[in-house]
Scaffold this motif. Sequence first.
Motif, PDB file in Angstrom:
ATOM      1  N   ASP A  54       0.828  -1.215   0.000  1.00  0.00           N
ATOM      2  CA  ASP A  54       0.000   0.000   0.000  1.00  0.00           C
ATOM      3  C   ASP A  54       0.858   1.259   0.000  1.00  0.00           C
ATOM      4  N   LYS A  55       1.924   1.257   0.783  1.00  0.00           N
ATOM      5  CA  LYS A  55       2.818   2.415   0.831  1.00  0.00           C
ATOM      6  C   LYS A  55       3.542   2.583  -0.505  1.00  0.00           C
ATOM      7  N   PHE A  56       3.982   1.480  -1.094  1.00  0.00           N
ATOM      8  CA  PHE A  56       4.611   1.514  -2.412  1.00  0.00           C
ATOM      9  C   PHE A  56       3.660   2.136  -3.434  1.00  0.00           C
ATOM     10  N   LEU A  57       2.410   1.674  -3.451  1.00  0.00           N
ATOM     11  CA  LEU A  57       1.439   2.173  -4.423  1.00  0.00           C
ATOM     12  C   LEU A  57       1.128   3.648  -4.207  1.00  0.00           C
ATOM     13  N   ALA A  58       1.044   4.086  -2.965  1.00  0.00           N
ATOM     14  CA  ALA A  58       0.796   5.504  -2.674  1.00  0.00           C
ATOM     15  C   ALA A  58       1.966   6.354  -3.168  1.00  0.00           C
ATOM     16  N   HIS A  59       3.175   5.876  -2.969  1.00  0.00           N
ATOM     17  CA  HIS A  59       4.360   6.611  -3.428  1.00  0.00           C
ATOM     18  C   HIS A  59       4.416   6.634  -4.961  1.00  0.00           C
ATOM     19  N   PHE A  60       4.085   5.504  -5.579  1.00  0.00           N
ATOM     20  CA  PHE A  60       4.024   5.416  -7.032  1.00  0.00           C
ATOM     21  C   PHE A  60       3.037   6.454  -7.581  1.00  0.00           C
ATOM     22  N   GLU A  61       1.852   6.539  -6.984  1.00  0.00           N
ATOM     23  CA  GLU A  61       0.827   7.486  -7.447  1.00  0.00           C
ATOM     24  C   GLU A  61       1.274   8.928  -7.240  1.00  0.00           C
ATOM     25  N   PHE A  62       1.992   9.196  -6.139  1.00  0.00           N
ATOM     26  CA  PHE A  62       2.546  10.537  -5.894  1.00  0.00           C
ATOM     27  C   PHE A  62       3.481  10.927  -7.044  1.00  0.00           C
ATOM     28  N   MET A  63       4.384  10.023  -7.416  1.00  0.00           N
ATOM     29  CA  MET A  63       5.332  10.311  -8.490  1.00  0.00           C
ATOM     30  C   MET A  63       4.622  10.431  -9.838  1.00  0.00           C
ATOM     31  N   LYS A  64       3.674   9.552 -10.091  1.00  0.00           N
ATOM     32  CA  LYS A  64       2.941   9.557 -11.365  1.00  0.00           C
ATOM     33  C   LYS A  64       2.144  10.853 -11.544  1.00  0.00           C
ATOM     34  N   ALA A  65       1.686  11.437 -10.450  1.00  0.00           N
ATOM     35  CA  ALA A  65       0.907  12.676 -10.499  1.00  0.00           C
ATOM     36  C   ALA A  65       1.772  13.899 -10.826  1.00  0.00           C
ATOM     37  N   ARG A  66       3.068  13.703 -10.966  1.00  0.00           N
ATOM     38  CA  ARG A  66       3.997  14.786 -11.291  1.00  0.00           C
ATOM     39  C   ARG A  66       4.725  14.470 -12.590  1.00  0.00           C
ATOM     40  N   PRO A  67       3.997  14.491 -13.711  1.00  0.00           N
ATOM     41  CA  PRO A  67       4.615  14.137 -14.985  1.00  0.00           C
ATOM     42  C   PRO A  67       5.770  15.087 -15.315  1.00  0.00           C
ATOM     43  N   GLY A  68       6.810  14.523 -15.892  1.00  0.00           N
ATOM     44  CA  GLY A  68       7.962  15.320 -16.266  1.00  0.00           C
ATOM     45  C   GLY A  68       8.971  15.515 -15.155  1.00  0.00           C
ATOM     46  N   GLU A  69       8.690  14.981 -13.970  1.00  0.00           N
ATOM     47  CA  GLU A  69       9.616  15.128 -12.849  1.00  0.00           C
ATOM     48  C   GLU A  69      10.282  13.818 -12.447  1.00  0.00           C
ATOM     49  N   TYR A  70       9.520  12.743 -12.372  1.00  0.00           N
ATOM     50  CA  TYR A  70      10.036  11.448 -11.912  1.00  0.00           C
ATOM     51  C   TYR A  70      10.080  10.454 -13.063  1.00  0.00           C
ATOM     52  N   PHE A  71      11.284   9.968 -13.346  1.00  0.00           N
ATOM     53  CA  PHE A  71      11.468   8.947 -14.378  1.00  0.00           C
ATOM     54  C   PHE A  71      12.252   7.798 -13.757  1.00  0.00           C
ATOM     55  N   MET A  72      11.558   6.750 -13.428  1.00  0.00           N
ATOM     56  CA  MET A  72      12.192   5.573 -12.835  1.00  0.00           C
ATOM     57  C   MET A  72      12.050   4.445 -13.847  1.00  0.00           C
ATOM     58  N   VAL A  73      13.202   3.892 -14.274  1.00  0.00           N
ATOM     59  CA  VAL A  73      13.185   2.825 -15.264  1.00  0.00           C
ATOM     60  C   VAL A  73      13.702   1.539 -14.644  1.00  0.00           C
ATOM     61  N   VAL A  74      13.261   0.433 -15.216  1.00  0.00           N
ATOM     62  CA  VAL A  74      13.691  -0.882 -14.738  1.00  0.00           C
ATOM     63  C   VAL A  74      14.081  -1.748 -15.923  1.00  0.00           C
ATOM     64  N   PHE A  75      14.931  -2.733 -15.643  1.00  0.00           N
ATOM     65  CA  PHE A  75      15.152  -3.842 -16.558  1.00  0.00           C
ATOM     66  C   PHE A  75      14.451  -5.036 -15.944  1.00  0.00           C
ATOM     67  N   GLU A  76      13.551  -5.614 -16.714  1.00  0.00           N
ATOM     68  CA  GLU A  76      12.843  -6.821 -16.299  1.00  0.00           C
ATOM     69  C   GLU A  76      13.462  -8.003 -17.030  1.00  0.00           C
ATOM     70  N   LYS A  77      13.841  -9.025 -16.286  1.00  0.00           N
ATOM     71  CA  LYS A  77      14.394 -10.235 -16.896  1.00  0.00           C
ATOM     72  C   LYS A  77      13.229 -11.054 -17.437  1.00  0.00           C
ATOM     73  N   MET A  78      13.237 -11.309 -18.729  1.00  0.00           N
ATOM     74  CA  MET A  78      12.105 -11.968 -19.373  1.00  0.00           C
ATOM     75  C   MET A  78      11.899 -13.396 -18.868  1.00  0.00           C
ATOM     76  N   GLU A  79      12.971 -14.077 -18.556  1.00  0.00           N
ATOM     77  CA  GLU A  79      12.883 -15.471 -18.102  1.00  0.00           C
ATOM     78  C   GLU A  79      12.115 -15.601 -16.783  1.00  0.00           C
ATOM     79  N   THR A  80      12.308 -14.649 -15.898  1.00  0.00           N
ATOM     80  CA  THR A  80      11.709 -14.735 -14.555  1.00  0.00           C
ATOM     81  C   THR A  80      10.579 -13.735 -14.327  1.00  0.00           C
TER      82      THR A  80
END
Length: 189
Positions: A54-80
Amino acid sequence: MPLLFPATESFISPAVAAAVAPAYILRPLSSSDYAAGVLDVLKDLTTVGDISEDKFLAHFEFMKARPGEYFMVVFEKMETRKVVAVGTLLVERKFIHECGLVGHIEDIAVAKSEQGKHLGKHLIEALDHIGKASGCYKNILDCSPHNEKFYEKCGYTNGGFEMVSTTSKRRKDITNLNRSNGFDRLQHD
């Protein structure tokens, strides 16, 4: 799966995406990445603490509500289908340089099982691409002395020293971290 920002070529570097395919996919942070292990990857970098979904999702929504400020990228391993690398670009709005923008690269982390596969270098390339697409006149980052050579290989140069002021709650942790990274041995004028 809601993404932190649009996964368009403007923000997701086609060159980096091609360099890691098909074993990995480069994409923005997703609201489902709590279950995909993004916090476990960050724990390979530093203290994360106890964060509920829940805390993760609230923080995610906080960042998402500020377009152009927060850019968090990930590499997802396709196998797993797990997140194995993560990095962040924060865009700061300045008055200097005609109200210019500066990108701050933060929290570059690669899972121990995936280190040595150039994912860290690709994260920096991906974040530099986002900074350029966002109109940043420069991207900057702080690193410990033992990581300086890595960032030089990514095209960065030493621009000075980082100064830190912490709250008393975190001061002991920062002092111990600085000692383990060799900051306590730096010579100051």
